[in-house]
Design a protein around this motif. Structure first.
Motif, PDB file in Angstrom:
ATOM      1  N   PRO A 161       0.320  -1.363   0.639  1.00 50.06           N
ATOM      2  CA  PRO A 161      -0.212   0.188   0.190  1.00 50.06           C
ATOM      3  C   PRO A 161       1.548   1.501   0.149  1.00 50.06           C
ATOM      4  O   PRO A 161       2.054   1.288   0.924  1.00 50.06           O
ATOM      5  CB  PRO A 161      -0.845  -0.343   1.858  1.00 50.06           C
ATOM      6  CG  PRO A 161      -0.860  -1.651   1.767  1.00 50.06           C
ATOM      7  CD  PRO A 161       0.408  -1.975   1.110  1.00 50.06           C
ATOM      8  N   GLN A 162       0.280   2.131  -0.622  1.00 50.58           N
ATOM      9  CA  GLN A 162       0.821   3.590  -0.700  1.00 50.58           C
ATOM     10  C   GLN A 162       0.155   4.627  -0.895  1.00 50.58           C
ATOM     11  O   GLN A 162       0.089   5.427  -1.709  1.00 50.58           O
ATOM     12  CB  GLN A 162       1.957   3.503  -2.541  1.00 50.58           C
ATOM     13  CG  GLN A 162       2.285   2.524  -3.248  1.00 50.58           C
ATOM     14  CD  GLN A 162       3.877   2.063  -2.410  1.00 50.58           C
ATOM     15  OE1 GLN A 162       4.366   3.091  -2.003  1.00 50.58           O
ATOM     16  NE2 GLN A 162       3.936   0.530  -1.783  1.00 50.58           N
ATOM     17  N   GLY A 163      -0.328   4.586   0.288  1.00 47.14           N
ATOM     18  CA  GLY A 163      -1.288   5.246   0.725  1.00 47.14           C
ATOM     19  C   GLY A 163      -0.867   6.514   1.199  1.00 47.14           C
ATOM     20  O   GLY A 163      -2.157   7.043   1.712  1.00 47.14           O
ATOM     21  N   GLY A 167      -1.455   7.829  -2.597  1.00 42.47           N
ATOM     22  CA  GLY A 167      -2.599   7.313  -1.833  1.00 42.47           C
ATOM     23  C   GLY A 167      -4.689   6.937  -3.529  1.00 42.47           C
ATOM     24  O   GLY A 167      -5.068   6.568  -2.734  1.00 42.47           O
ATOM     25  N   THR A 171      -3.498   0.354  -2.628  1.00 40.87           N
ATOM     26  CA  THR A 171      -3.605  -0.676  -2.007  1.00 40.87           C
ATOM     27  C   THR A 171      -2.907  -1.608  -2.106  1.00 40.87           C
ATOM     28  O   THR A 171      -2.239  -2.578  -1.398  1.00 40.87           O
ATOM     29  CB  THR A 171      -4.790  -0.898  -2.296  1.00 40.87           C
ATOM     30  OG1 THR A 171      -5.588  -1.781  -2.897  1.00 40.87           O
ATOM     31  CG2 THR A 171      -6.011   0.218  -1.310  1.00 40.87           C
ATOM     32  N   ASP A 605      -5.834   6.786   5.966  1.00 42.52           N
ATOM     33  CA  ASP A 605      -4.453   5.759   5.921  1.00 42.52           C
ATOM     34  C   ASP A 605      -2.905   6.057   6.228  1.00 42.52           C
ATOM     35  O   ASP A 605      -2.883   7.207   6.341  1.00 42.52           O
ATOM     36  CB  ASP A 605      -4.019   5.483   4.118  1.00 42.52           C
ATOM     37  CG  ASP A 605      -5.010   4.429   3.616  1.00 42.52           C
ATOM     38  OD1 ASP A 605      -5.569   4.389   3.251  1.00 42.52           O
ATOM     39  OD2 ASP A 605      -5.604   5.495   2.157  1.00 42.52           O
ATOM     40  N   ARG A 607       1.491   5.254   8.171  1.00 44.41           N
ATOM     41  CA  ARG A 607       2.195   4.246   7.998  1.00 44.41           C
ATOM     42  C   ARG A 607       3.010   4.632   9.619  1.00 44.41           C
ATOM     43  O   ARG A 607       3.217   6.242   9.307  1.00 44.41           O
ATOM     44  CB  ARG A 607       2.750   4.276   6.391  1.00 44.41           C
ATOM     45  CG  ARG A 607       4.182   5.606   6.381  1.00 44.41           C
ATOM     46  CD  ARG A 607       4.660   5.044   4.906  1.00 44.41           C
ATOM     47  NE  ARG A 607       5.761   5.711   4.199  1.00 44.41           N
ATOM     48  CZ  ARG A 607       7.081   5.716   4.746  1.00 44.41           C
ATOM     49  NH1 ARG A 607       6.587   4.629   3.942  1.00 44.41           N
ATOM     50  NH2 ARG A 607       7.754   6.647   3.807  1.00 44.41           N
ATOM     51  N   SER A 625       1.954  -0.409   6.990  1.00 45.52           N
ATOM     52  CA  SER A 625       0.914   0.575   6.436  1.00 45.52           C
ATOM     53  C   SER A 625       0.158  -0.019   5.839  1.00 45.52           C
ATOM     54  O   SER A 625      -0.513  -1.274   5.882  1.00 45.52           O
ATOM     55  CB  SER A 625       1.786   0.737   4.878  1.00 45.52           C
ATOM     56  OG  SER A 625       1.709  -0.361   4.728  1.00 45.52           O
ATOM     57  N   THR A 626      -1.039   0.998   5.595  1.00 41.09           N
ATOM     58  CA  THR A 626      -2.554   0.390   5.049  1.00 41.09           C
ATOM     59  C   THR A 626      -2.532   1.002   3.615  1.00 41.09           C
ATOM     60  O   THR A 626      -2.340   2.018   3.186  1.00 41.09           O
ATOM     61  CB  THR A 626      -3.580   1.112   6.271  1.00 41.09           C
ATOM     62  OG1 THR A 626      -3.131   2.867   6.367  1.00 41.09           O
ATOM     63  CG2 THR A 626      -3.619   0.896   7.492  1.00 41.09           C
ATOM     64  N   GLY A 627      -3.663   0.856   3.487  1.00 33.94           N
ATOM     65  CA  GLY A 627      -4.562   1.073   2.210  1.00 33.94           C
ATOM     66  C   GLY A 627      -5.827   1.033   1.947  1.00 33.94           C
ATOM     67  O   GLY A 627      -6.252   0.332   2.490  1.00 33.94           O
ATOM     68  N   HIS A 628      -6.616   2.163   0.942  1.00 36.03           N
ATOM     69  CA  HIS A 628      -8.025   2.160   1.319  1.00 36.03           C
ATOM     70  C   HIS A 628      -8.269   2.088  -0.239  1.00 36.03           C
ATOM     71  O   HIS A 628      -7.576   3.241  -0.942  1.00 36.03           O
ATOM     72  CB  HIS A 628      -8.844   2.744   2.289  1.00 36.03           C
ATOM     73  CG  HIS A 628      -8.986   2.806   3.347  1.00 36.03           C
ATOM     74  ND1 HIS A 628      -7.861   3.752   4.044  1.00 36.03           N
ATOM     75  CD2 HIS A 628      -9.929   2.728   4.131  1.00 36.03           C
ATOM     76  CE1 HIS A 628      -7.980   2.670   5.186  1.00 36.03           C
ATOM     77  NE2 HIS A 628      -9.283   2.345   5.511  1.00 36.03           N
ATOM     78  N   LYS A 629      -9.268   1.254  -0.635  1.00 36.95           N
ATOM     79  CA  LYS A 629      -9.959   1.900  -1.905  1.00 36.95           C
ATOM     80  C   LYS A 629     -12.007   1.530  -1.826  1.00 36.95           C
ATOM     81  O   LYS A 629     -11.957   0.832  -1.487  1.00 36.95           O
ATOM     82  CB  LYS A 629      -9.506   0.216  -3.053  1.00 36.95           C
ATOM     83  CG  LYS A 629     -10.456   0.165  -4.574  1.00 36.95           C
ATOM     84  CD  LYS A 629      -9.412  -0.361  -5.177  1.00 36.95           C
ATOM     85  CE  LYS A 629      -9.892  -0.547  -6.764  1.00 36.95           C
ATOM     86  NZ  LYS A 629     -11.177  -0.845  -6.509  1.00 36.95           N
TER      87      LYS A 629
END
Length: 910
Positions: A161-163, A167, A171, A605, A607, A625-629
């Motif tokens: 994830p590149q939140g 961003g 994800t 998001d 990290r 790290s977190t990512g959302h879609k």
């Protein structure tokens, strides 16, 4: 960044006279890591190294230049020269070069999967889970971007994830195509000509032109064409799928008026023509008991009807301004991109196999079937991004920014069913689709001491999307009434539509609500008027227009006298066209649905990362790290149970990555060596799947109630793309990469990946490989707990051996690249046949066996390097494997990796 003649990627080389790490152990549990290293302080004599040194690759994976070895995460960078030498032509070819990366071309739509995270929703409502960038600009629709692979410095692939920095739908990770930029104070020019098999021809040119002391232009252009990779073995001899006629140009202007400011203006244009990507439909051989393994070449097919035609125009403009404020650099990027995609085709009848013509029925009708489809996409996207980037010389450095994205789309998909009995086509026409995203983010790194750094990032995102349009399925019942028997369908059920000269109206349609009188119901005449409004012109040999010209003449309870007063000699009562007693409409009130949906979502998001320099050239790190879609909405359906139209929604996906890693460079004896390792775990929640379902299935899916076979309407079923939150999954594994700078100018590089990807918990989902109105006993809810995620080979390996050596008139270099992929599945069902477990149906098989690929390339540089000659072979052993599949009740379409291509090129620098 300034370029020099013949350069392919910015490199910095460094000698390490005193460093040997004799043992590195990396072990991982979900909560701990241990890294053990020893340093040998004994100096290696410089002559033992023979001048060898490891190449340091500079990348921008974190939106600022840094060494790839200094990046505390997993990423790859492939130079433009390496891509060319291995014969890599476009985005999809990267799959065979980068473990964990899978890129499929499905009818012109690129699907990017990174470590099992991706999206197969290619509709206007879908967004990718892995973000594709072109020179740092996010591409919501990467169609056509394959023709950008010229005059490029490198391609960067970032895993996870590149939140907080990239961003927008990142994800899974990101792919960034980085072209060479203008070099100030440098005159450079190049022309390159290439030829190869499939009658391939390519020409590329570049000029870097300085303007004064502080600005420069860089102009590059590209043209390529090749014959179809498919072969029509039938009587039509069509120029069928995967022929190309592509061209592109890129213009950049860089101005640096002083040491503080720079301005980059860039424009690129890409045009792709040819025959597009139809895939190969295996429905015929599978329905006739043919083992797919007995089909020699999936690209030997029997074509029919319309020859495929692709016309894609993709262009963009970019402004990038940078100014050094002293305490930080201010950056502004503004871009506009436009995509026009037009693909129309008749899918091939079948792949070739022994006795195939005996299964096609009347051959004249089989080959003269003009059932066709057309995709139209128009996308205009705008991006504005403002950032502050502090220098890394301070103990605390950071990036903060604001990001705005807007996309206006038009989307059209229609089909015409030639010779259809109860199906004359379908249409999805969405002329007004708007997506918008706003983000604010910050990411900082603090140096706790000379060896230890901690990073933290945060990003807030607000997304919204709306869509207006119409979906329709066109089903007319056409029949001849037999007076003597009372049979309504005594003859003449099939009608011709889609033949030569046929055109859909597309976005020129005028009627989007079929209820013309506002009564709340759609009459047969209103249905007919709506259908005709969607057709710009009928074909030269079409008969449906003549039949419909008489209006709706219902059958069923109608008496012969109500249909017509003309009785033929065989007892048929026919209307004016001389064939049909009646023209009836199936489900006029529910077969056309006006679309009016919208969604919005917001999320945060973050990290955290800790990096520790174990020695001069070794680093250990850990990160979370977190990512959302964003979630979204589906097509609007007419639900007869509640008497209203509904647009089922789905929620936002969430990915949390835990990664522990080690990066090191050391001398193994006298051999400069690189060894990197990482262990990772993904918590993947509310995973969204996209399936092709009938409306009946979609409504049942949305309610969670299994379908009642006795209540399913057996006619007029509209099949739609339906997205839904299906499961919680976990992904984990380990990755190793490194290389050796060996004596005699040999280099050896490798990457190995062990990947586990399993659905942990899921609600039972409907088996979308079957259609509820046709196979209600199979189209039921099934458990997918424990299934392996698609596109996730368990073991993956890439190796590359290269060498250069001097010859009397210059230098010779070569590269041999090998890639191995373990077996994998292409759907979430992993090929299981729930209804016939002891005798599974072959059409459900989605397993791809393990395979090797080999790419080879050789080059000769003459004298001072002005003249360069290369030869290459991509996929030299002709391993053609299934890369994607569409399995529905009547469809088993498979898309394949590129066949073996080889050729030679000559490049000259001026």
């Amino acid at each position: 960044m300034r370029t020099t003649k013949g350069a392919s990627v910015k490199t910095i080389t460094k000698m390490k006279a005193s460093s040997m790490r004799s043992s590195i152990v990396l072990a991982m549990s979900l909560a701990a890591v241990a890294v053990v290293a020893q340093e040998d302080e004994q100096e290696q004599p410089a002559e033992q190294r023979q001048g060898r040194m490891l190449e340091e690759i500079v990348v921008t994976v974190e939106r600022r230049e840094q060494s790839l070895q200094d990046y505390a995460g997993t990423a790859f960078a492939i130079s433009g020269d390496d891509l060319k030498l291995q014969g890599i032509q476009n985005l999809a070819d990267l799959s065979e070069s980068t473990p964990g990366l899978q890129i499929n071309n499905k009818q012109g739509n690129f699907e990017v999967w990174i470590r099992g995270i991706g999206s197969s929703n290619n509709t206007e409502l879908g967004d990718p889970a892995a973000a594709t960038h072109y020179d740092g600009v996010y591409l919501p629709r990467p169609t056509g971007i394959g023709s950008a692979f010229y005059d490029i410095a490198r391609v960067e692939v970032n895993m996870g994830p590149q939140g907080t920095l990239r961003g927008r739908n990142a994800t899974a990770g990101s792919v960034n195509i980085v072209p060479w930029r203008p070099g100030i104070g440098v005159f450079d020019a190049m022309i390159e000509v290439e030829g190869g098999n499939y009658n391939s021809k390519m020409v590329t040119g570049m000029v870097n032109l300085p303007v004064g002391d502080n600005s420069a232009f860089r102009i590059a252009a590209y043209g390529m064409e090749h014959d179809a990779y498919y072969n029509d073995v039938g009587p039509l001899s069509q120029d069928i799928a995967e022929a190309a006629e592509n061209s592109s140009a890129r213009l950049q202007y860089l101005w640096e008026p002083n040491d503080k400011a720079s301005l980059l203006l860039a424009f690129d244009y890409l045009d792709e023509k040819g025959s597009g990507y139809t895939g190969t439909n295996y429905a015929n051989p599978l329905g006739n008991g043919i083992d797919p393994e007995d089909i020699k070449d999936p690209r030997d097919v029997h074509a029919r009807g319309l020859e495929p035609r692709n016309d894609t125009e993709h262009w963009g403009a970019k402004l990038e301004f940078k100014y050094d404020l002293g305490f930080a650099q201010l950056e502004y990027t503004g871009s506009f991109r436009s995509l026009d995609y037009n693909f129309e085709a008749s899918t091939p009848l079948t792949p070739d196999y022994q006795g195939v013509t005996e299964t096609l029925g009347p051959l004249d009708e089989a080959y003269d079937n003009w059932s066709r489809f057309q995709f139209l996409t128009e996308s205009e996207s705008t991006i504005h991004e403002l950032r502050l980037i502090s220098p890394t010389e301070e103990r605390l450095y950071y990036t903060v920014g604001l990001f705005y994205f807007k996309e206006n789309q038009k989307s059209f998909l229609a089909s015409a069913g030639d010779r259809g009995t109860f199906f004359q086509g379908a249409e999805f026409n969405q002329p007004d689709v708007v997506g918008e995203s706003i983000s604010a983010y910050g990411d900082m790194t603090f140096e706790i001491n000379e060896r230890m750094r901690i990073s933290a990032g945060l990003r807030y995102t607000y997304d919204e999307k709306s869509r207006q349009g119409v979906n329709g399925r066109y089903a007319f019942a056409l029949g001849g009434f037999d007076v003597t028997t009372g049979n309504e369908f005594a003859c003449c059920m099939g009608a011709r539509v889609g033949t030569e000269g046929f055109e859909f109206a597309g976005f020129d349609r005028q009627i989007y609500d079929p209820d013309l009188d506002g009564s709340g119901d759609v009459s047969g005449d209103e249905f007919l008027e709506f259908y005709n409004d969607g057709i710009k012109s009928y074909g030269a040999r079409d008969t449906l227009d003549d039949i419909l010209a008489n209006g709706i003449q219902p059958g069923g309870s109608a008496t012969p006298a109500q249909c017509t007063d003309t009785i033929t000699t065989d007892g048929l009562i026919c209307p004016a066209d001389g064939n049909h007693s009646f023209v009836d409409v199936i489900n006029p009130s529910t077969s056309i649905t006006v679309q009016d949906g919208e969604m919005d979502a917001d999320f945060v998001d973050w990290r955290l990362r800790l990096a520790y320099d174990v020695g001069e050239s070794s680093m250990a790190y850990g990160l979370v790290s977190t990512g959302h879609k964003s979630g979204g909405f589906n097509d609007t359906f007419s639900d007869p149970e509640v008497g209203i139209d509904i647009s089922p929604t789905y929620d936002t996906e969430t990915v949390t990555l835990y990664e522990l890693g080690w990066k090191s460079e050391f001398d193994l004896g006298s051999v400069p060596t690189r060894f990197n390792a990482s262990a990772f775990y993904y918590d993947y929640a509310d995973q969204v799947f996209t399936s092709l379902l009938s409306v009946e299935q979609a409504l049942d899916f949305d309610s969670g109630v299994p379908p009642d076979p006795d209540a399913i309407d057996q006619s007029g079923a509209l099949v739609v793309s339906f997205s839904y939150n299906a499961a919680d999954s976990e992904i984990y594994g380990m990755q190793f990469d490194g290389g050796f700078d060996l004596p005699y100018n040999f280099s050896f590089d490798y990457t190995a990946l062990w990947l586990e990807a399993e659905i942990i918990e899921a609600e039972p989902i409907q088996d979308f490989r079957f259609q509820a109105d046709v196979a209600p006993d199979d189209a039921v809810f099934r458990s997918i707990d424990g299934k392996r995620l698609p596109h996730t080979p368990k073991y993956q390996l890439n190796m590359k051996l290269s060498q250069w050596f001097a010859v009397p008139w210059g230098t010779v270099d070569y590269v041999v690249s090998a890639g191995w992929r373990d077996e994998q599945y292409l759907t979430i069902f992993n090929g299981e046949d729930y209804g016939q477990p002891e005798d599974p149906r072959q059409r459900l098989d989605d397993r791809v066996p393990a395979y090797w690929t080999f790419d080879v390339g050789m080059g000769y540089s003459h004298g001072d390097g002005n003249l360069r000659i290369e030869a290459f072979a991509n996929n030299s052993t002709e391993e053609v494997k299934n890369a994607a599949v569409i399995i529905t009740q009547f469809d088993n379409t498979r898309f394949y990796t590129r066949p073996r291509t080889y050729g030679a090129r000559v490049k000259y620098f001026f």
